[in-house]
Every structure is written in structure tokens, then in C-alpha cells.
Design a protein around this motif. Structure first.
Motif, PDB file in Angstrom:
ATOM      1  N   ASP A 282      -3.881   3.240 -16.618  1.00 45.69           N
ATOM      2  CA  ASP A 282      -4.876   3.650 -17.212  1.00 45.69           C
ATOM      3  C   ASP A 282      -5.929   2.151 -17.576  1.00 45.69           C
ATOM      4  O   ASP A 282      -7.079   2.829 -17.487  1.00 45.69           O
ATOM      5  N   ARG A 283      -5.157   1.314 -18.370  1.00 46.06           N
ATOM      6  CA  ARG A 283      -6.781  -0.125 -18.555  1.00 46.06           C
ATOM      7  C   ARG A 283      -7.185  -0.205 -17.514  1.00 46.06           C
ATOM      8  O   ARG A 283      -8.289  -0.423 -17.589  1.00 46.06           O
ATOM      9  N   LEU A 284      -6.695  -0.763 -16.285  1.00 48.97           N
ATOM     10  CA  LEU A 284      -7.226  -1.236 -15.110  1.00 48.97           C
ATOM     11  C   LEU A 284      -7.508   0.480 -14.617  1.00 48.97           C
ATOM     12  O   LEU A 284      -9.148  -0.455 -13.691  1.00 48.97           O
ATOM     13  N   GLY A 285      -8.050   1.195 -14.561  1.00 50.19           N
ATOM     14  CA  GLY A 285      -8.190   2.915 -13.629  1.00 50.19           C
ATOM     15  C   GLY A 285      -9.672   2.523 -14.506  1.00 50.19           C
ATOM     16  O   GLY A 285     -10.743   3.117 -14.259  1.00 50.19           O
ATOM     17  N   LYS A 286      -9.393   2.552 -15.925  1.00 48.78           N
ATOM     18  CA  LYS A 286     -10.666   2.701 -17.378  1.00 48.78           C
ATOM     19  C   LYS A 286     -12.045   1.013 -16.581  1.00 48.78           C
ATOM     20  O   LYS A 286     -12.901   1.281 -16.304  1.00 48.78           O
ATOM     21  N   ALA A 287     -11.436   0.537 -16.122  1.00 50.71           N
ATOM     22  CA  ALA A 287     -11.758  -1.199 -15.994  1.00 50.71           C
ATOM     23  C   ALA A 287     -12.551  -0.775 -14.449  1.00 50.71           C
ATOM     24  O   ALA A 287     -13.767  -1.295 -13.710  1.00 50.71           O
ATOM     25  N   GLY A 288     -12.424   0.345 -13.883  1.00 47.93           N
ATOM     26  CA  GLY A 288     -12.850   0.385 -12.567  1.00 47.93           C
ATOM     27  C   GLY A 288     -11.960  -0.305 -11.390  1.00 47.93           C
ATOM     28  O   GLY A 288     -12.424  -0.964 -10.316  1.00 47.93           O
ATOM     29  N   LEU A 289     -11.451  -1.280 -11.817  1.00 45.95           N
ATOM     30  CA  LEU A 289     -10.393  -1.975 -10.565  1.00 45.95           C
ATOM     31  C   LEU A 289      -8.965  -1.459 -10.278  1.00 45.95           C
ATOM     32  O   LEU A 289      -8.927  -2.182  -9.354  1.00 45.95           O
ATOM     33  N   VAL A 290      -8.464  -0.411  -9.922  1.00 49.14           N
ATOM     34  CA  VAL A 290      -6.989   0.553  -9.444  1.00 49.14           C
ATOM     35  C   VAL A 290      -8.076   2.087 -10.104  1.00 49.14           C
ATOM     36  O   VAL A 290      -8.795   2.165 -11.020  1.00 49.14           O
ATOM     37  N   GLU A 291      -7.596   2.896  -8.731  1.00 50.38           N
ATOM     38  CA  GLU A 291      -7.835   4.389  -9.107  1.00 50.38           C
ATOM     39  C   GLU A 291      -5.405   4.435  -8.711  1.00 50.38           C
ATOM     40  O   GLU A 291      -5.495   4.827  -7.567  1.00 50.38           O
ATOM     41  N   ARG A 292      -6.336   5.749  -8.715  1.00 51.57           N
ATOM     42  CA  ARG A 292      -4.693   7.222  -8.207  1.00 51.57           C
ATOM     43  C   ARG A 292      -5.010   7.914  -7.190  1.00 51.57           C
ATOM     44  O   ARG A 292      -6.212   8.676  -8.093  1.00 51.57           O
ATOM     45  N   ARG A 293      -4.456   8.118  -6.296  1.00 54.25           N
ATOM     46  CA  ARG A 293      -4.879   9.192  -5.884  1.00 54.25           C
ATOM     47  C   ARG A 293      -3.350  10.110  -5.625  1.00 54.25           C
ATOM     48  O   ARG A 293      -2.330   9.645  -5.536  1.00 54.25           O
ATOM     49  N   VAL A 294      -3.354  11.634  -5.333  1.00 58.32           N
ATOM     50  CA  VAL A 294      -1.863  11.602  -5.142  1.00 58.32           C
ATOM     51  C   VAL A 294      -1.659  11.345  -3.875  1.00 58.32           C
ATOM     52  O   VAL A 294      -2.025  11.989  -2.691  1.00 58.32           O
ATOM     53  N   ASP A 295      -0.189  11.701  -3.795  1.00 58.02           N
ATOM     54  CA  ASP A 295       0.536  11.374  -2.671  1.00 58.02           C
ATOM     55  C   ASP A 295       0.918  12.544  -2.079  1.00 58.02           C
ATOM     56  O   ASP A 295       0.982  13.416  -2.287  1.00 58.02           O
ATOM     57  N   PRO A 296       0.095  12.767  -0.882  1.00 60.98           N
ATOM     58  CA  PRO A 296       0.701  13.415  -0.116  1.00 60.98           C
ATOM     59  C   PRO A 296       1.606  14.106   0.260  1.00 60.98           C
ATOM     60  O   PRO A 296       1.618  15.173   0.655  1.00 60.98           O
ATOM     61  N   ARG A 297       3.111  13.471  -0.112  1.00 62.98           N
ATOM     62  CA  ARG A 297       4.012  13.506   0.545  1.00 62.98           C
ATOM     63  C   ARG A 297       4.493  14.228  -0.827  1.00 62.98           C
ATOM     64  O   ARG A 297       6.289  15.249  -0.825  1.00 62.98           O
ATOM     65  N   ASP A 298       4.287  13.794  -1.679  1.00 64.67           N
ATOM     66  CA  ASP A 298       4.466  15.053  -3.273  1.00 64.67           C
ATOM     67  C   ASP A 298       3.737  14.823  -3.844  1.00 64.67           C
ATOM     68  O   ASP A 298       2.962  14.166  -4.742  1.00 64.67           O
ATOM     69  N   ARG A 299       2.417  16.084  -4.587  1.00 61.93           N
ATOM     70  CA  ARG A 299       1.594  16.617  -4.965  1.00 61.93           C
ATOM     71  C   ARG A 299       1.578  16.225  -7.201  1.00 61.93           C
ATOM     72  O   ARG A 299       0.821  15.312  -7.007  1.00 61.93           O
TER      73      ARG A 299
ATOM     74  N   THR B 232       0.432  -1.072   0.075  1.00 64.07           N
ATOM     75  CA  THR B 232      -0.414  -0.595   0.271  1.00 64.07           C
ATOM     76  C   THR B 232       0.715   1.484   0.008  1.00 64.07           C
ATOM     77  O   THR B 232       2.337   1.360   0.347  1.00 64.07           O
ATOM     78  N   ASP B 233       0.507   2.291  -0.492  1.00 67.30           N
ATOM     79  CA  ASP B 233       0.855   3.346  -0.527  1.00 67.30           C
ATOM     80  C   ASP B 233       2.091   3.348  -1.233  1.00 67.30           C
ATOM     81  O   ASP B 233       2.947   4.490  -0.897  1.00 67.30           O
ATOM     82  N   LEU B 234       2.487   2.663  -2.098  1.00 68.26           N
ATOM     83  CA  LEU B 234       3.581   2.958  -3.299  1.00 68.26           C
ATOM     84  C   LEU B 234       2.786   3.835  -4.147  1.00 68.26           C
ATOM     85  O   LEU B 234       2.347   3.866  -5.385  1.00 68.26           O
ATOM     86  N   THR B 235       4.192   4.688  -4.490  1.00 70.91           N
ATOM     87  CA  THR B 235       3.863   5.529  -5.300  1.00 70.91           C
ATOM     88  C   THR B 235       4.013   4.351  -7.052  1.00 70.91           C
ATOM     89  O   THR B 235       4.154   3.828  -6.880  1.00 70.91           O
ATOM     90  N   GLN B 236       3.396   5.574  -8.356  1.00 68.42           N
ATOM     91  CA  GLN B 236       3.614   4.118  -9.166  1.00 68.42           C
ATOM     92  C   GLN B 236       4.778   4.473  -9.307  1.00 68.42           C
ATOM     93  O   GLN B 236       5.431   2.987 -10.252  1.00 68.42           O
ATOM     94  N   ILE B 237       5.549   4.548  -8.978  1.00 72.04           N
ATOM     95  CA  ILE B 237       7.920   4.895  -9.340  1.00 72.04           C
ATOM     96  C   ILE B 237       8.014   3.820  -8.990  1.00 72.04           C
ATOM     97  O   ILE B 237       8.515   2.795  -9.805  1.00 72.04           O
ATOM     98  N   GLU B 238       6.728   3.599  -7.139  1.00 73.13           N
ATOM     99  CA  GLU B 238       8.216   2.711  -6.576  1.00 73.13           C
ATOM    100  C   GLU B 238       7.575   1.207  -7.133  1.00 73.13           C
ATOM    101  O   GLU B 238       7.714   0.376  -7.066  1.00 73.13           O
TER     102      GLU B 238
END
Length: 175
Positions: free
Chosen positions: A99-116, A76-82
Motif C-alpha cells: 500500500d505504501r509503495l503503491g501510494k509512492a508510485g513505486l508498485v502497482e497491483r493488477r488482478v491475477d487473470p488466473r484468479d480474480r 514476475t507474476d507472483l501473487t501477493q501471497i506468493e
């Protein structure tokens, strides 16, 4: 050592009685227990990719989808790069996958509070349900693949593989 002696040793090492005839074409088609570790690991990974990939496809996803969802489930809480580093997946490939998994509703992305500027992908409830269905079949395939090992040997295999992976920052991708 003659070819016949090597073939007999291979059969015995494969758990068959010594002296059991071996098909000459079989010897040429795959590694034996005395083969290079890299070849053995490569073939074992291919086998697991095939069976788990087939299970993922039964549920309308790909092996890569399942691996990404599994990684998001376990971490949990890994950035995309990590996440890309953990998976051994390059940034472009991972972005397209998310992007593909997000469009299918399987993942979501949120802003990292440590680095916007950074995004933290997370598995959704729908994604976790899909992952769990595939994981059931994947676990059955794993158990079948290591059925010759007892629980302690299986645990040792996992530990040994984890040790081989280590903490190396390997940019390569196996998925």
C-alpha cells in the motif's frame, strides 16, 4: 586450551599473523570462526542490513522497501501471497508495505487473470529506477563485505547460502 590460545587462534583465523594481540573486549563482542553457524549468519545478516539499509535511506526508502522492490524486479507474476512466501513476510505486513509503495508510485497491483480475487504486484518504472540506485550502493557494500574472497569463493558463498535457504516454506521474517 587456554583463553590466550583461543584468542591467538581467533586472530590467526581472522587473517592476522599468529601472535597478534587481540583486545579482550573484542572477543566478547562477536562470534569467531568457530562459532555456531546460526550466530555467524545472524551477525552477517545484521551487517548487510545495516549497510544496505543506510543506502536505501540515502534514497528516501527503507531496507524493507528495497527488498520488496528487488523481489518484484527479480520475479514476475507472483501473487501477493506468493510474494509474501518468497520474502518470508506475513500477509498483513506485506499488504501495508505494498500500500505504501503503491501510494509512492513505486508498485502497482493488477488482478491475477488466473484468479480474480488475487492481486499481482509489479514494480513500476519509477520503482525500478529507485531500486537500481539503491542496488548500485548495495552491490558496492556486498563487494566490500566479501572483499577477502576471490570470485569463485564469493560464488560458492552465494550458492551455499541459497542451499541453506532451500525450498522451505519458512513463515519467519528477517525484514
Amino acid at each position: 586450551m587456554t583463553t590466550e590460545t583461543k584468542d591467538t587462534e581467533r586472530v590467526a583465523a581472522a587473517g592476522k599473523p599468529a601472535g597478534t594481540p587481540i583486545e579482550p573486549s573484542r572477543v566478547a563482542l562477536g562470534p569467531g570462526p568457530d562459532s555456531e553457524l546460526t550466530w555467524l549468519l545472524h551477525r552477517a545478516a545484521q551487517r548487510m542490513h545495516a549497510v544496505v539499509g543506510a543506502e536505501a535511506e540515502r534514497h528516501g526508502l527503507t531496507l524493507r522497501d528495497h527488498i520488496v522492490l528487488s523481489a518484484l524486479h527479480k520475479t514476475t507474476d507472483l501473487t501477493q501471497i506468493e510474494l509474501g512466501q518468497a520474502l518470508g513476510m506475513d500477509k498483513t505486513t506485506l499488504t501495508a508495505e505494498l500500500d505504501r509503495l503503491g501510494k509512492a508510485g513505486l508498485v502497482e497491483r493488477r488482478v491475477d487473470p488466473r484468479d480474480r480475487r488475487a492481486r499481482i504486484p509489479a514494480i513500476t518504472e519509477k520503482g525500478d529506477e529507485a531500486r537500481a540506485k539503491i542496488a548500485d550502493g548495495a552491490h558496492a557494500a556486498e563487494r566490500a563485505a566479501v572483499r577477502a574472497l576471490d570470485a569463485a569463493q564469493s560464488a560458492f558463498l552465494r550458492s551455499a547460502l541459497y542451499g541453506i535457504i532451500g525450498d522451505a516454506d519458512d513463515p519467519g521474517s528477517c525484514i
